[in-house]
Design a protein around this motif. Structure first.
Motif, PDB file in Angstrom:
ATOM      1  N   SER B  54       0.878  -1.151   0.000  1.00  0.00           N
ATOM      2  CA  SER B  54       0.000   0.000   0.000  1.00  0.00           C
ATOM      3  C   SER B  54       0.916   1.200   0.000  1.00  0.00           C
ATOM      4  N   TYR B  56       1.594   5.485  -1.215  1.00  0.00           N
ATOM      5  CA  TYR B  56       1.196   6.775  -0.694  1.00  0.00           C
ATOM      6  C   TYR B  56       1.146   7.740  -1.867  1.00  0.00           C
ATOM      7  N   GLN B 170       5.762   0.412  11.684  1.00  0.00           N
ATOM      8  CA  GLN B 170       4.852   0.792  10.613  1.00  0.00           C
ATOM      9  C   GLN B 170       3.667  -0.163  10.624  1.00  0.00           C
ATOM     10  N   ILE B 171       2.563   0.311  10.079  1.00  0.00           N
ATOM     11  CA  ILE B 171       1.305  -0.406  10.241  1.00  0.00           C
ATOM     12  C   ILE B 171       1.273  -1.730   9.470  1.00  0.00           C
ATOM     13  N   HIS B 199       2.905   3.758  12.735  1.00  0.00           N
ATOM     14  CA  HIS B 199       2.651   4.804  11.749  1.00  0.00           C
ATOM     15  C   HIS B 199       2.249   4.173  10.429  1.00  0.00           C
ATOM     16  N   PHE B 200       1.474   4.896   9.649  1.00  0.00           N
ATOM     17  CA  PHE B 200       1.188   4.495   8.265  1.00  0.00           C
ATOM     18  C   PHE B 200       2.471   4.036   7.577  1.00  0.00           C
ATOM     19  N   ASP B 220      -6.290   3.281  -0.352  1.00  0.00           N
ATOM     20  CA  ASP B 220      -5.315   3.024   0.705  1.00  0.00           C
ATOM     21  C   ASP B 220      -5.264   4.195   1.680  1.00  0.00           C
ATOM     22  N   HIS B 221      -5.421   5.384   1.148  1.00  0.00           N
ATOM     23  CA  HIS B 221      -5.330   6.573   2.000  1.00  0.00           C
ATOM     24  C   HIS B 221      -6.515   6.629   2.968  1.00  0.00           C
ATOM     25  N   ASN B 224      -6.829   3.086   5.044  1.00  0.00           N
ATOM     26  CA  ASN B 224      -5.740   2.806   5.957  1.00  0.00           C
ATOM     27  C   ASN B 224      -6.213   2.667   7.406  1.00  0.00           C
ATOM     28  N   THR B 227      -6.675  -0.838   8.633  1.00  0.00           N
ATOM     29  CA  THR B 227      -5.504  -1.613   9.050  1.00  0.00           C
ATOM     30  C   THR B 227      -5.134  -1.271  10.482  1.00  0.00           C
ATOM     31  N   GLU B 253      -1.369   8.765  12.406  1.00  0.00           N
ATOM     32  CA  GLU B 253      -1.877   8.936  11.035  1.00  0.00           C
ATOM     33  C   GLU B 253      -2.889   7.852  10.679  1.00  0.00           C
ATOM     34  N   GLY B 254      -3.624   7.408  11.667  1.00  0.00           N
ATOM     35  CA  GLY B 254      -4.621   6.373  11.409  1.00  0.00           C
ATOM     36  C   GLY B 254      -6.043   6.818  11.679  1.00  0.00           C
TER      37      GLY B 254
END
Lengths: 366, 366
Positions: B54, B56, B170-171, B199-200, B220-221, B224, B227, B253-254
């Protein structure tokens, strides 16, 4: 392979070492008996959760309520008289929309002809054993979703019977449901004025969560709502709802309360990135509002019931989109006189949820 | 392989057919030039989204704000003077917690020694180029998450420097983060009184969503957040939060607004299935309340800002758990004087979000 009678007698001094000999416990029960006590009960109740599917609690027990076995001992949900007694007559259910229980992997069977044959067998059995004998019943059309041509053929084969009121997909698919390979299924459904429903279950061939394979049923049960979110995102972003303005999507057993936050995120991202999806002419929230229905069971149960009522303020389209469901005969059944009982909903909204929205969606005569 | 000089001259009548000859466009730009106009812009802006991660948006452009390139043309986020100008001085930022940008796949690199070397190189560079020169900066410890032993060693190596205020995961991971293989990482973090942030980003080796690979960055954005939900479910159900009562998890950032609905579902499922997870002694909501922090960017932006304020009523622990973040220098940066501006939050809550909660979590002196 050597025929025994051809085998020469071994000289006494010769020895062999065989490096692959299999043994087996005499029965599944023997494995259970060899487990320590603390694991036996969980073994019985939750069974296995191997690295291949998101399964369902109490699967070895039909995932069923403890009282859901018909008197003749057949499987939960397999007896119409018992369904009448436990559900239809007991609560004066006007209509019940059936979702035939299929093997978890049936829709995603890799042999396409076999998957199609299983779907046809299921739909024919539904007509014969359920729809013909009881006028309160409607059903969903089981399709072999991973072979689009066979799935469309099955819709065409049975859609002439108005007692089939929707196409029945499962939430786990080999690709996200917005994928163009599936579009002919939506086109066939829309052409027959049939909603496409998506229910918990199925096998996609990839991990049960976006973080990998879950360890516990609890995770799949509670986390299942995220897979519904991913599928909804996929359907919205793909453009299939733009292409088919009459397509109606029903999310069954996936929850409701997550919808506002998801729609807010999608709209915000769309505002900045709509040039990536020029095939969308409207904001994601507008597609959701016009195309997507939800069923209640298992509806979220916040500690303060007002929180759930506020979900309808946060996403007003839900007033016309949420429909009662019991999930009979499963273990987490919601009775119609119990569900949402403590939630402060106005009478009009409650009536829509309990009958009105479904009557309209499925065109059910009074 | 045949050396050219050894090749016998071919008789005139002999012919060959070569069935594997490769050609290439002279440069990436040539591919772009061969695209029709309508696809060129999207090609520039969104780049590729192959079946492996995924990604960005604007990755080819550093995922950055258009004004984020330092005057010398180096990468966005690579210049301390420019960071001071664009963020620290401009908004009088008291502290900024750095999340070093690593290659999307760095943490999940399959060569474990190489992954560890990349993490060490990153953390040493952070100390030298950022923490030493500016006392307002704190940083996260980059670790090679897929090799637990190396990850723990890296925490042990740098945790003595109090300017490292959290471990940085990271996620996307190869298994859900509750998996027991990762527990020593949490134990090391808790032993050093360090939160573990997620984090993403990252690469897990499996599809980007629980429904399969998404087609668009937009998915994905916006998607996200699901996840993050799966990872939180995994951490809660695994029992690691039970085992480590001081472990603090930061979801960066989730999003936030999905948390109440998720916690409601988890609690309801737990009530019925707690015998599957006897290692949990409390309800999932209690672990979330005691162990989990959230950052704002990109915070959900509902059409009615009161909806976002209500999230803090629906899950009261969030008052002590949500922390402002800008995501500088990325394209969807949130300025501290703009974020949540229209949301009706009481002054005490706003102060907690903008400074108080982070000051307490990271033990930042006034």
């Amino acid at each position: 392979m050597t025929a025994l009678e051809e085998r020469p007698a071994a000289p006494a001094r010769t020895t062999w070492i065989d490096c692959d000999v299999h043994i087996a416990m005499p029965s599944p029960a023997a494995l259970r008996e060899n487990l320590p006590e603390e694991w036996r009960e969980r073994h019985d109740r939750y069974g296995g959760n191997p690295f291949h599917a998101s399964l369902y609690p109490r699967m070895a027990l039909g995932a069923a309520r403890t009282d859901a076995w018909p008197p003749d001992g057949s499987a939960p949900g397999s007896s119409l008289p018992f369904l009448r007694e436990q559900l239809l007559d007991r609560w004066a259910i006007e209509y019940a929309v059936l979702g035939p229980i299929v093997r978890p992997d049936q829709a995603g069977m890799r042999n396409p002809g076999y998957a199609a044959a299983l779907a046809r067998a299921t739909n024919d059995w539904v007509v014969r054993e359920w729809l013909d004998p009881d006028p309160r019943l409607r059903s969903s059309i089981v399709v072999p979703v991973e072979d689009t041509e066979y799935a469309v053929a099955e819709i065409e084969r049975v859609a002439g019977d108005p007692r089939f009121v929707q196409v029945y997909l499962q939430i786990k698919t080999s690709a996200p449901l917005g994928n163009r390979r599936y579009w002919p299924i939506y086109e066939a459904a829309a052409a027959h004025d049939l909603p496409v429903s998506i229910h918990f279950g199925g096998v996609g061939g990839h991990p049960s969560t976006a973080a990998g394979w879950a360890s516990y049923y609890l995770e799949d049960h509670a986390g299942n709502a995220q897979t519904f979110q991913h599928q909804l995102v996929s359907l919205v972003c793909s453009g299939v709802l733009e292409r088919l303005p009459d397509l109606r999507i029903v999310l069954i057993e996936g929850g409701v309360a997550w919808a506002p936050a998801l729609v807010w995120r999608l709209d915000a991202a769309f505002e900045r990135m709509h040039d990536e999806v020029p095939h969308l002419t409207r904001r994601p929230s507008e597609y959701v509002a016009d195309h997507v229905w939800f069923t209640t069971q298992p509806v979220e149960e916040p500690p303060d019931p007002r929180s759930l009522a506020r979900v309808f303020d946060d996403l007003p389209c839900l007033r016309d989109r949420v429909m009662y469901s019991s999930d009979y005969p499963h273990w987490d059944f919601d009775a119609p006189d119990q569900v949402l009982r403590t939630v402060p909903l106005d009478a009009a909204l409650r009536a829509k949820i309990m009958t009105g929205n479904a009557r309209e969606l499925y065109r059910l005569p009074r």
